[in-house]
Enzyme design. Structure first.
Site, PDB file in Angstrom:
ATOM      1  N   GLN A  57       0.840  -1.208   0.000  1.00 29.21           N
ATOM      2  CA  GLN A  57       0.000   0.000   0.000  1.00 29.21           C
ATOM      3  C   GLN A  57       0.876   1.259   0.000  1.00 29.21           C
ATOM      4  O   GLN A  57       1.575   1.518   0.975  1.00 29.21           O
ATOM      5  CB  GLN A  57      -0.871   0.004   1.262  1.00 29.21           C
ATOM      6  CG  GLN A  57      -1.714   1.256   1.418  1.00 29.21           C
ATOM      7  CD  GLN A  57      -2.613   1.182   2.642  1.00 29.21           C
ATOM      8  OE1 GLN A  57      -2.285   0.488   3.597  1.00 29.21           O
ATOM      9  NE2 GLN A  57      -3.702   1.900   2.634  1.00 29.21           N
TER      10      GLN A  57
ATOM     11  N   GLU B  38     -12.013  -1.992   5.029  1.00 32.23           N
ATOM     12  CA  GLU B  38     -11.444  -2.590   6.234  1.00 32.23           C
ATOM     13  C   GLU B  38     -12.527  -2.565   7.307  1.00 32.23           C
ATOM     14  O   GLU B  38     -12.601  -1.663   8.119  1.00 32.23           O
ATOM     15  CB  GLU B  38     -10.191  -1.794   6.654  1.00 32.23           C
ATOM     16  CG  GLU B  38      -9.485  -2.264   7.911  1.00 32.23           C
ATOM     17  CD  GLU B  38      -9.146  -3.739   7.940  1.00 32.23           C
ATOM     18  OE1 GLU B  38     -10.099  -4.541   8.011  1.00 32.23           O
ATOM     19  OE2 GLU B  38      -7.976  -4.086   7.891  1.00 32.23           O
TER      20      GLU B  38
ATOM     21  N   TYR C 132       0.422   4.688   0.273  1.00 31.04           N
ATOM     22  CA  TYR C 132      -0.296   5.919   0.632  1.00 31.04           C
ATOM     23  C   TYR C 132       0.659   6.904   1.324  1.00 31.04           C
ATOM     24  O   TYR C 132       0.880   8.002   0.864  1.00 31.04           O
ATOM     25  CB  TYR C 132      -1.449   5.609   1.609  1.00 31.04           C
ATOM     26  CG  TYR C 132      -2.750   5.124   1.011  1.00 31.04           C
ATOM     27  CD1 TYR C 132      -2.810   4.594  -0.264  1.00 31.04           C
ATOM     28  CD2 TYR C 132      -3.923   5.182   1.754  1.00 31.04           C
ATOM     29  CE1 TYR C 132      -4.016   4.134  -0.788  1.00 31.04           C
ATOM     30  CE2 TYR C 132      -5.140   4.732   1.243  1.00 31.04           C
ATOM     31  CZ  TYR C 132      -5.181   4.210  -0.034  1.00 31.04           C
ATOM     32  OH  TYR C 132      -6.373   3.754  -0.535  1.00 31.04           O
TER      33      TYR C 132
HETATM   34  C1  LIG Z   1       3.673  -0.782  11.488  1.00 24.47           C
HETATM   35  C2  LIG Z   1       3.215   0.229  10.497  1.00 24.47           C
HETATM   36  C3  LIG Z   1       2.884  -0.181   9.213  1.00 24.47           C
HETATM   37  C4  LIG Z   1       2.476   0.762   8.263  1.00 24.47           C
HETATM   38  N1  LIG Z   1       2.211   0.332   6.971  1.00 24.47           N
HETATM   39  C5  LIG Z   1       1.856   1.231   6.021  1.00 24.47           C
HETATM   40  C6  LIG Z   1       1.663   0.831   4.646  1.00 24.47           C
HETATM   41  O1  LIG Z   1       1.795  -0.350   4.307  1.00 24.47           O
HETATM   42  N2  LIG Z   1       1.351   1.773   3.742  1.00 24.47           N
HETATM   43  C7  LIG Z   1       1.177   3.078   4.067  1.00 24.47           C
HETATM   44  O2  LIG Z   1       0.862   3.882   3.186  1.00 24.47           O
HETATM   45  N3  LIG Z   1       1.381   3.518   5.352  1.00 24.47           N
HETATM   46  C8  LIG Z   1       1.713   2.614   6.328  1.00 24.47           C
HETATM   47  N4  LIG Z   1       1.941   3.039   7.620  1.00 24.47           N
HETATM   48  C9  LIG Z   1       1.888   4.463   7.911  1.00 24.47           C
HETATM   49  C10 LIG Z   1       0.727   4.890   8.769  1.00 24.47           C
HETATM   50  O3  LIG Z   1      -0.448   4.947   8.024  1.00 24.47           O
HETATM   51  C11 LIG Z   1       1.113   6.270   9.354  1.00 24.47           C
HETATM   52  O4  LIG Z   1       2.183   6.071  10.237  1.00 24.47           O
HETATM   53  C12 LIG Z   1      -0.040   6.932  10.065  1.00 24.47           C
HETATM   54  O5  LIG Z   1      -1.024   7.302   9.162  1.00 24.47           O
HETATM   55  C13 LIG Z   1       0.456   8.176  10.851  1.00 24.47           C
HETATM   56  O6  LIG Z   1       1.117   9.033   9.992  1.00 24.47           O
HETATM   57  P1  LIG Z   1       2.586   9.583  10.313  1.00 24.47           P
HETATM   58  O7  LIG Z   1       3.447   8.427  10.715  1.00 24.47           O
HETATM   59  O8  LIG Z   1       3.024  10.423   9.177  1.00 24.47           O
HETATM   60  O9  LIG Z   1       2.440  10.470  11.616  1.00 24.47           O
HETATM   61  P2  LIG Z   1       1.837  11.952  11.685  1.00 24.47           P
HETATM   62  O10 LIG Z   1       0.592  12.012  10.882  1.00 24.47           O
HETATM   63  O11 LIG Z   1       2.910  12.917  11.361  1.00 24.47           O
HETATM   64  O12 LIG Z   1       1.451  12.036  13.199  1.00 24.47           O
HETATM   65  C14 LIG Z   1       2.400  12.317  14.240  1.00 24.47           C
HETATM   66  C15 LIG Z   1       1.622  12.487  15.542  1.00 24.47           C
HETATM   67  O13 LIG Z   1       0.734  13.611  15.425  1.00 24.47           O
HETATM   68  C16 LIG Z   1      -0.611  13.204  15.700  1.00 24.47           C
HETATM   69  N5  LIG Z   1      -1.513  13.954  14.826  1.00 24.47           N
HETATM   70  C17 LIG Z   1      -1.451  14.051  13.477  1.00 24.47           C
HETATM   71  N6  LIG Z   1      -2.464  14.806  13.002  1.00 24.47           N
HETATM   72  C18 LIG Z   1      -3.196  15.179  14.087  1.00 24.47           C
HETATM   73  C19 LIG Z   1      -4.386  15.975  14.249  1.00 24.47           C
HETATM   74  N7  LIG Z   1      -4.993  16.508  13.189  1.00 24.47           N
HETATM   75  N8  LIG Z   1      -4.862  16.140  15.513  1.00 24.47           N
HETATM   76  C20 LIG Z   1      -4.234  15.576  16.589  1.00 24.47           C
HETATM   77  N9  LIG Z   1      -3.097  14.825  16.491  1.00 24.47           N
HETATM   78  C21 LIG Z   1      -2.593  14.639  15.260  1.00 24.47           C
HETATM   79  C22 LIG Z   1      -0.640  11.732  15.377  1.00 24.47           C
HETATM   80  O14 LIG Z   1      -1.676  11.078  16.077  1.00 24.47           O
HETATM   81  C23 LIG Z   1       0.732  11.287  15.856  1.00 24.47           C
HETATM   82  O15 LIG Z   1       0.722  11.087  17.263  1.00 24.47           O
HETATM   83  C24 LIG Z   1       2.365   2.124   8.609  1.00 24.47           C
HETATM   84  C25 LIG Z   1       2.687   2.536   9.907  1.00 24.47           C
HETATM   85  C26 LIG Z   1       3.119   1.618  10.843  1.00 24.47           C
HETATM   86  C27 LIG Z   1       3.472   2.097  12.213  1.00 24.47           C
END
Ligand SMILES: Cc1cc2nc3c(=O)[nH]c(=O)nc-3n(C[C@H](O)[C@H](O)[C@H](O)COP(=O)(O)OP(=O)(O)OC[C@H]3O[C@@H](n4cnc5c(N)ncnc54)[C@H](O)[C@@H]3O)c2cc1C
Length: 402
Positions: free
Chosen positions: A135, A258, A137
């Protein structure tokens, strides 16, 4: 008022349960029995090739893509029979399946939004587990704020004059990209477009020169996910799902598939982990500590509540269901990891003496990997925002707060 929900199964459902249970008993023997309990979140590297073979055996017997309609090669099972399938699979401790993203997310998306040609090209090979999917994204600046996707794609003439998408950009946290043949990519195809406008949903082969996959080493020492760099990567012009520029609707549709049917069954895996931890506590004397006993019993109760809530959600609960379930199971599992470290005590600080720093035991791995549970699939904060804004109708967070 909360409506009563009938959670009993029909005779037909129970017959189906007996069928899948019997099949698993008959086949999960010999070399396959050695795979019991292997794989799963954070442990995808475990016996991968053998699990792939096992998955192909499941496919031969019609036990993959069980919820897809029959005309697309599935079994057309009802929602409850899908729950039963996953429950029995978890109860048998069968090895984790390898193509969750293809089977449960991309397949239903192609069935809903894909062309007949796309369906004919991709669905059979997802079903037979010949092609695995990743995926694409998330990006470094597009995780929770997914509409900020910056990866770009443009149509160009290919080497033989045929039209192709040419893709440049970076994805991150791409689970199992190193094990997959294809990735579905959300990319900006209208130059200058903003947010969720002008995005397209592309199907991109991973095995090509324009794609570089760099593993990311995790806290557990594993590298389940990756950075994926696209530098002039190519895919055929007709491998866009939905209309070009309308990819956001497809991307959100995919997340809507999902429904938590397979995650619900993970509560059985969690129950097994809790029972194993109780056994450890009895064995090492931690059970004599009243505070630890209290936490163990508390987790038992909470897990039952989470499961009941999820079943209610599947039987037509309100829009709050998925977010409450995600918050519930993710935090429960994280608490289990923390409690495991307290139950094993100082031994939890030591890795095994095999010479590699990451030779972790199951409790250390559970503790470390479960930190990710409240991040992937929509973080805790994002789930709370959904509940606040869409369910409780609280004011939306101010623009620019993101
Ligand atoms: C084990 C694992 C597998 C994954 N696999 C995939 C995959 O296969 N494909 C894929 O595309 N992605 C994948 N992901 C990514 C996952 O979707 C993202 O990590 C997730 O969407 C959070 O985005 P970020 O890591 O950029 O954190 P950020 O969005 O930068 O968030 C950082 C912190 O800020 C908080 N935050 C962000 N926005 C807000 C808001 N508006 N209000 C309050 N708090 C907020 C979040 O909760 C978090 O605590 C995976 C992640 C993990 C950990």
């Amino acid at each position: 008022m909360v409506a009563n929900v009938d959670l009993s199964y029909s005779a037909e459902d129970e017959a189906f349960r007996a069928e899948i249970r019997g099949w698993l008993e008959q086949h999960l023997t010999g070399r396959w029995a050695e795979l019991r309990g292997l794989g799963g979140a954070g442990r995808d590297h475990e016996a991968f090739e053998e699990r792939l073979e096992w998955n192909r055996l499941l496919a031969e017997h019609g036990w993959t893509c069980v919820g897809w309609p029959e005309e697309h090669g599935g079994r057309g099972l009802s929602l409850w029979q899908q729950v039963i399938f996953h429950e029995e699979y978890a109860r048998a401790d069968a090895p984790a399946r390898v193509n969750h993203l293809g089977e449960e997310l991309l397949g239903p998306t192609l069935i809903a939004f894909g062309t007949a040609e796309q369906q004919a090209r991709f669905l059979p090979r997802i079903r037979t587990v010949e092609e695995l999917w990743a995926q694409g994204y998330s990006e470094p600046n597009a995780g929770s704020d997914l509409a900020n996707v910056q990866t770009k794609a443009r149509l160009e003439a290919g080497p033989e004059g045929q039209s192709e998408w040419v893709i440049d950009g970076q994805k991150v946290w791409t689970s199992n990209a190193h094990l997959s043949q294809w990735v579905f990519v959300l990319a900006r195809t209208e130059p200058g477009s903003q947010r969720h406008h002008g995005l397209s949903f592309l199907l991109v082969p991973l095995e090509q020169d324009g794609v570089e996959i760099r593993p990311i080493e995790q806290l557990t020492g594993g590298s389940e996910f990756n950075e994926v760099f696209f530098t002039g990567a190519r895919t055929a012009a007709d491998l866009v799902v939905g209309e070009p520029g309308q990819g956001w609707a497809v991307a959100m549709g995919l997340l809507g598939f999902e429904r938590g049917v397979s995650t619900l069954a993970h509560t059985l895996d969690y129950a097994r982990e809790l029972a194993d931890l109780v056994a450890v506590a009895k064995d090492n004397g931690a059970i004599d500590d009243p505070l630890l006993r209290d936490r163990l019993a508390g987790l038992k109760v909470e897990l039952e509540v989470i499961r009941a809530q999820a079943l209610r959600g599947l039987s037509g609960g309100g829009p709050e269901g998925p977010s409450i379930f995600k918050l519930g199971w993710a935090n429960w599992h994280k608490s289990l990891g923390e409690l495991a470290m307290d139950v094993v005590g100082p031994a939890g600080l030591l890795t095994r003496a095999s010479g590699t720093p990451y030779d972790l035991d199951e409790w250390q791995r559970l503790f470390l990997f479960s930190r990710a549970d409240t991040i992937y699939g929509g973080s805790d904060e994002v789930q709370k925002n959904i509940l606040a804004e869409r369910v409780l109708g609280l004011p939306r967070e101010p623009k620019g707060a993101r």
